[in-house]
Scaffold this motif. Structure first.
Motif, PDB file in Angstrom:
ATOM      1  N   THR A 141       0.969  -1.309   0.137  1.00  0.00           N
ATOM      2  CA  THR A 141      -0.169   0.157  -0.073  1.00  0.00           C
ATOM      3  C   THR A 141       0.927   1.138   0.053  1.00  0.00           C
ATOM      4  N   SER A 157      -4.083   4.337   0.807  1.00  0.00           N
ATOM      5  CA  SER A 157      -5.004   3.716   0.359  1.00  0.00           C
ATOM      6  C   SER A 157      -4.684   2.978  -1.105  1.00  0.00           C
ATOM      7  N   VAL A 159      -3.071   0.721  -3.758  1.00  0.00           N
ATOM      8  CA  VAL A 159      -2.636  -0.823  -3.603  1.00  0.00           C
ATOM      9  C   VAL A 159      -1.940  -1.109  -4.842  1.00  0.00           C
ATOM     10  N   SER A 177     -11.087   3.906  -0.953  1.00  0.00           N
ATOM     11  CA  SER A 177     -10.694   3.265   0.227  1.00  0.00           C
ATOM     12  C   SER A 177      -9.866   2.178  -0.096  1.00  0.00           C
ATOM     13  N   GLN A 178      -9.105   1.537   0.373  1.00  0.00           N
ATOM     14  CA  GLN A 178      -7.924   0.468   0.327  1.00  0.00           C
ATOM     15  C   GLN A 178      -8.847  -0.913  -0.239  1.00  0.00           C
ATOM     16  N   HIS A 179      -9.962  -1.061   0.309  1.00  0.00           N
ATOM     17  CA  HIS A 179     -10.505  -2.358   0.032  1.00  0.00           C
ATOM     18  C   HIS A 179     -10.838  -2.132  -1.736  1.00  0.00           C
ATOM     19  N   GLN A 180     -11.460  -1.023  -2.101  1.00  0.00           N
ATOM     20  CA  GLN A 180     -11.878  -0.638  -3.337  1.00  0.00           C
ATOM     21  C   GLN A 180     -10.794  -0.836  -4.622  1.00  0.00           C
ATOM     22  N   ASN A 181      -9.457  -0.100  -4.009  1.00  0.00           N
ATOM     23  CA  ASN A 181      -8.331  -0.239  -4.861  1.00  0.00           C
ATOM     24  C   ASN A 181      -7.859  -1.625  -4.953  1.00  0.00           C
ATOM     25  N   LYS A 182      -8.029  -2.490  -3.989  1.00  0.00           N
ATOM     26  CA  LYS A 182      -7.168  -3.820  -4.001  1.00  0.00           C
ATOM     27  C   LYS A 182      -8.469  -4.646  -5.078  1.00  0.00           C
ATOM     28  N   GLU A 183      -9.730  -4.240  -4.898  1.00  0.00           N
ATOM     29  CA  GLU A 183     -10.636  -5.032  -5.866  1.00  0.00           C
ATOM     30  C   GLU A 183     -10.290  -4.959  -7.251  1.00  0.00           C
TER      31      GLU A 183
END
Length: 264
Positions: A141, A157, A159, A177-183
């Motif tokens: 990150t 955030s 990734v 968000s980090q979660h959205q970027n990871k997805e």
């Protein structure tokens, strides 16, 4: 051109879009060549052109990753296009693009030549299974580095995901968000691994892979000359246009249409 003429032209173009992945969404990446600020500025001009092209065709375009240049322009950028036949259209832009102009960064107003390479891959559909072992991934990150003022997320955030066995990298910083970027990064990674796997399986390279593997500075598919005269020439179809600003504003469908007609 009338609305009817535009409809006929669009229908004609789609008749050539019969490749296996032509109907897919697409990821388009731009990388400047040697030349520092000059080429980085050219890469940003191309980015604007492709974003405008997406608007003209009604595609949803989202910059998923961008690295700004120190003085101007961009060092790299990846855009996700969502829309019918996005890959089919954009694959014709794979290659080196050459710009000739009076440099805005040269105090002596000399003419400069810049290069940038465009790569396009199809987005992998959920129906295509790509097995990725979690232990083969390194996930980092970092803080978003793109332009955007208040719209840039200033937390860590962004990734970057690296597939260690193949050294394939995908990164995203467009979401908050980090979660959205990871997805989004995982979606891009799956597409790149699929593209890599297709290369390995093919005994005879298709036209797209020939184009990608043959990219080298000087082997341009299109030249954009803004000085001493104004002309944009596609070296594959020999189509040449003098309305350079209109082309740079995204009107490239004519070049794509003629390229699609070429023998495969």
């Amino acid at each position: 051109m009338t609305i009817f003429q535009e409809f006929v032209e669009e229908t004609e173009v789609k008749n050539y879009l019969n490749g296996e992945s032509d109907a897919s969404n697409a990821f388009l990446s731009i990388h400047p060549g040697a030349g520092g600020t000059e080429s980085q500025d050219w890469a940003e001009i191309l980015l604007r052109m492709y974003l405008r092209f997406g608007e003209r065709l009604g595609f949803k375009a989202e910059i998923t990753d961008i690295l700004a240049g120190e003085e101007a322009g961009i060092k790299s950028v990846t855009v996700r296009y969502e829309g019918e036949f996005a890959f089919g259209y954009l694959k014709e832009e794979i290659g080196v693009h050459r710009l000739v102009r009076i440099s805005p960064f040269d105090a002596n107003k000399r003419r400069h030549t810049s290069f940038a390479a465009v790569f396009v891959i199809p987005e992998v559909d959920d129906s295509i299974r790509i097995d990725i072992d979690a232990k083969d991934l390194r996930i980092d990150t970092y803080r978003s580095s793109g332009k955007g003022g208040q719209h840039v997320n200033r937390t860590d955030s962004a990734v970057r995901i690296t597939h260690l066995p193949t050294k394939t990298v995908a990164q995203c910083q467009s979401e908050r968000s980090q979660h959205q970027n990871k997805e989004q990064a995982m979606k891009m990674l799956r597409s790149r691994l699929y593209d890599l796997e297709m290369k390995k399986k093919q005994h005879a390279k298709d036209r797209i892979e020939d184009s990608k593997d043959g990219i080298a500075w000087g082997n341009q598919i299109r030249s954009y000359v803004l000085h001493p005269y104004q002309s944009i020439k596609d070296h594959r179809s020999a189509i040449e246009r003098g309305d350079t600003q209109r082309v740079l504003d995204g009107d490239i469908i004519g070049f794509i249409k003629e390229s699609l007609k070429l023998p495969r």
